[in-house]
Design a protein around this motif. Sequence first.
Motif, PDB file in Angstrom:
ATOM      1  N   TRP A   1       0.823  -1.197   0.000  1.00  0.00           N
ATOM      2  CA  TRP A   1       0.000   0.000   0.000  1.00  0.00           C
ATOM      3  C   TRP A   1       0.867   1.262   0.000  1.00  0.00           C
ATOM      4  O   TRP A   1       0.602   2.219  -0.719  1.00  0.00           O
ATOM      5  N   SER A   2       1.939   1.247   0.790  1.00  0.00           N
ATOM      6  CA  SER A   2       2.821   2.422   0.862  1.00  0.00           C
ATOM      7  C   SER A   2       3.447   2.725  -0.504  1.00  0.00           C
ATOM      8  O   SER A   2       3.686   3.898  -0.830  1.00  0.00           O
ATOM      9  N   ASP A   3       3.689   1.696  -1.309  1.00  0.00           N
ATOM     10  CA  ASP A   3       4.226   1.902  -2.661  1.00  0.00           C
ATOM     11  C   ASP A   3       3.146   2.415  -3.608  1.00  0.00           C
ATOM     12  O   ASP A   3       3.415   3.251  -4.477  1.00  0.00           O
ATOM     13  N   ILE A   4       1.940   1.908  -3.439  1.00  0.00           N
ATOM     14  CA  ILE A   4       0.836   2.308  -4.323  1.00  0.00           C
ATOM     15  C   ILE A   4       0.528   3.792  -4.159  1.00  0.00           C
ATOM     16  O   ILE A   4       0.359   4.509  -5.155  1.00  0.00           O
ATOM     17  N   ILE A   5       0.471   4.257  -2.930  1.00  0.00           N
ATOM     18  CA  ILE A   5       0.102   5.664  -2.736  1.00  0.00           C
ATOM     19  C   ILE A   5       1.212   6.622  -3.165  1.00  0.00           C
ATOM     20  O   ILE A   5       0.959   7.803  -3.388  1.00  0.00           O
ATOM     21  N   LYS A   6       2.437   6.107  -3.337  1.00  0.00           N
ATOM     22  CA  LYS A   6       3.552   6.928  -3.830  1.00  0.00           C
ATOM     23  C   LYS A   6       3.800   6.722  -5.326  1.00  0.00           C
ATOM     24  O   LYS A   6       4.672   7.365  -5.896  1.00  0.00           O
ATOM     25  N   HIS A   7       3.042   5.819  -5.955  1.00  0.00           N
ATOM     26  CA  HIS A   7       3.255   5.457  -7.356  1.00  0.00           C
ATOM     27  C   HIS A   7       3.089   6.669  -8.273  1.00  0.00           C
ATOM     28  O   HIS A   7       2.150   7.435  -8.134  1.00  0.00           O
ATOM     29  N   ASP A   8       4.033   6.834  -9.193  1.00  0.00           N
ATOM     30  CA  ASP A   8       3.882   7.882 -10.205  1.00  0.00           C
ATOM     31  C   ASP A   8       2.700   7.535 -11.089  1.00  0.00           C
ATOM     32  O   ASP A   8       2.623   6.423 -11.627  1.00  0.00           O
ATOM     33  N   TYR A   9       1.776   8.469 -11.239  1.00  0.00           N
ATOM     34  CA  TYR A   9       0.622   8.262 -12.098  1.00  0.00           C
ATOM     35  C   TYR A   9       0.135   9.639 -12.541  1.00  0.00           C
ATOM     36  O   TYR A   9      -0.505  10.357 -11.782  1.00  0.00           O
ATOM     37  N   ASP A  10       0.505   9.994 -13.764  1.00  0.00           N
ATOM     38  CA  ASP A  10       0.128  11.290 -14.309  1.00  0.00           C
ATOM     39  C   ASP A  10      -1.354  11.328 -14.637  1.00  0.00           C
ATOM     40  O   ASP A  10      -1.952  10.300 -14.968  1.00  0.00           O
ATOM     41  N   LYS A  11      -1.925  12.525 -14.583  1.00  0.00           N
ATOM     42  CA  LYS A  11      -3.311  12.702 -14.999  1.00  0.00           C
ATOM     43  C   LYS A  11      -3.454  12.158 -16.413  1.00  0.00           C
ATOM     44  O   LYS A  11      -2.636  12.435 -17.290  1.00  0.00           O
ATOM     45  N   ASN A  12      -4.481  11.354 -16.615  1.00  0.00           N
ATOM     46  CA  ASN A  12      -4.679  10.713 -17.916  1.00  0.00           C
ATOM     47  C   ASN A  12      -5.633  11.564 -18.755  1.00  0.00           C
ATOM     48  O   ASN A  12      -6.833  11.599 -18.511  1.00  0.00           O
ATOM     49  N   ASN A  13      -5.082  12.222 -19.757  1.00  0.00           N
ATOM     50  CA  ASN A  13      -5.871  13.075 -20.645  1.00  0.00           C
ATOM     51  C   ASN A  13      -6.437  12.320 -21.838  1.00  0.00           C
ATOM     52  O   ASN A  13      -7.088  12.919 -22.685  1.00  0.00           O
ATOM     53  N   GLN A  14      -6.162  11.024 -21.910  1.00  0.00           N
ATOM     54  CA  GLN A  14      -6.632  10.235 -23.045  1.00  0.00           C
ATOM     55  C   GLN A  14      -7.785   9.304 -22.673  1.00  0.00           C
ATOM     56  O   GLN A  14      -8.157   8.426 -23.453  1.00  0.00           O
ATOM     57  N   VAL A  15      -8.367   9.492 -21.505  1.00  0.00           N
ATOM     58  CA  VAL A  15      -9.434   8.612 -21.029  1.00  0.00           C
ATOM     59  C   VAL A  15     -10.700   8.821 -21.854  1.00  0.00           C
ATOM     60  O   VAL A  15     -11.170   9.937 -22.027  1.00  0.00           O
ATOM     61  N   ASP A  16     -11.235   7.704 -22.345  1.00  0.00           N
ATOM     62  CA  ASP A  16     -12.517   7.735 -23.047  1.00  0.00           C
ATOM     63  C   ASP A  16     -13.659   7.371 -22.108  1.00  0.00           C
ATOM     64  O   ASP A  16     -14.797   7.770 -22.309  1.00  0.00           O
ATOM     65  N   PHE A  17     -13.329   6.554 -21.099  1.00  0.00           N
ATOM     66  CA  PHE A  17     -14.350   6.044 -20.191  1.00  0.00           C
ATOM     67  C   PHE A  17     -13.684   5.778 -18.850  1.00  0.00           C
ATOM     68  O   PHE A  17     -12.631   5.153 -18.798  1.00  0.00           O
ATOM     69  N   LYS A  18     -14.287   6.277 -17.769  1.00  0.00           N
ATOM     70  CA  LYS A  18     -13.730   6.088 -16.435  1.00  0.00           C
ATOM     71  C   LYS A  18     -14.736   5.306 -15.597  1.00  0.00           C
ATOM     72  O   LYS A  18     -15.931   5.592 -15.630  1.00  0.00           O
ATOM     73  N   ILE A  19     -14.229   4.332 -14.854  1.00  0.00           N
ATOM     74  CA  ILE A  19     -15.068   3.515 -13.987  1.00  0.00           C
ATOM     75  C   ILE A  19     -14.521   3.587 -12.576  1.00  0.00           C
ATOM     76  O   ILE A  19     -13.319   3.401 -12.352  1.00  0.00           O
ATOM     77  N   ASP A  20     -15.406   3.833 -11.641  1.00  0.00           N
ATOM     78  CA  ASP A  20     -15.045   3.841 -10.231  1.00  0.00           C
ATOM     79  C   ASP A  20     -15.439   2.487  -9.644  1.00  0.00           C
ATOM     80  O   ASP A  20     -16.624   2.195  -9.459  1.00  0.00           O
ATOM     81  N   SER A  21     -14.444   1.669  -9.360  1.00  0.00           N
ATOM     82  CA  SER A  21     -14.712   0.314  -8.869  1.00  0.00           C
ATOM     83  C   SER A  21     -15.243   0.301  -7.437  1.00  0.00           C
ATOM     84  O   SER A  21     -15.692  -0.739  -6.965  1.00  0.00           O
ATOM     85  N   ALA A  22     -15.223   1.446  -6.771  1.00  0.00           N
ATOM     86  CA  ALA A  22     -15.852   1.535  -5.451  1.00  0.00           C
ATOM     87  C   ALA A  22     -17.365   1.699  -5.594  1.00  0.00           C
ATOM     88  O   ALA A  22     -18.106   1.454  -4.646  1.00  0.00           O
ATOM     89  N   GLN A  23     -17.795   2.091  -6.783  1.00  0.00           N
ATOM     90  CA  GLN A  23     -19.214   2.346  -7.038  1.00  0.00           C
ATOM     91  C   GLN A  23     -19.889   1.262  -7.882  1.00  0.00           C
ATOM     92  O   GLN A  23     -21.115   1.182  -7.919  1.00  0.00           O
ATOM     93  N   HIS A  24     -19.081   0.455  -8.589  1.00  0.00           N
ATOM     94  CA  HIS A  24     -19.634  -0.550  -9.499  1.00  0.00           C
ATOM     95  C   HIS A  24     -18.914  -1.884  -9.316  1.00  0.00           C
ATOM     96  O   HIS A  24     -17.694  -1.909  -9.179  1.00  0.00           O
TER      97      HIS A  24
END
Length: 168
Positions: free
Chosen positions: A129-152
Amino acid sequence: MLIVFSGLPAVGKTTISRLLAEKTNAVYLRIDSIEQALITSGEIKQTEMGGAGYFVAYAVARDNLKLGRMVIADCVNPIELTRDAWKQIANQSASKILNIEIICSDQIEHQRRAETRKADIQNHQLPKWSDIIKHDYDKNNQVDFKIDSAQHTADESVNMIISLLKML
């Protein structure tokens, strides 16, 4: 068509993308599986991986897209460079691309998933978990569809994607 799943580890990408591949009979490419196979081969160390797993996936995706197959890529896809490369693979094979980002808006649930999941690839070391929250992840400007797995649920997510594919 090339469907690229992106998102941080433990948000549900593999569960959703694998289920979609089963339901659509698509070619399924998982970067974690490719990278672990490269490490297991002894030809490359995890610390030397760099983009090797992605380059293998790009080549296999291109070959299958040229055969007219649907390809699903399951990867973190954290930076513009990798996102642009997937787009280039689709263009080179005259295929459409659908970029799907999976998020988990509930941080407590995301942490629970990260801390309780079990590796399903032999010898694969899941990130902490400590690695995940520090993971490099740039804002994705190419997203066509976003799904929130906490909601679905995974099934709901796949059904939404299949409905979207029918409209494309």
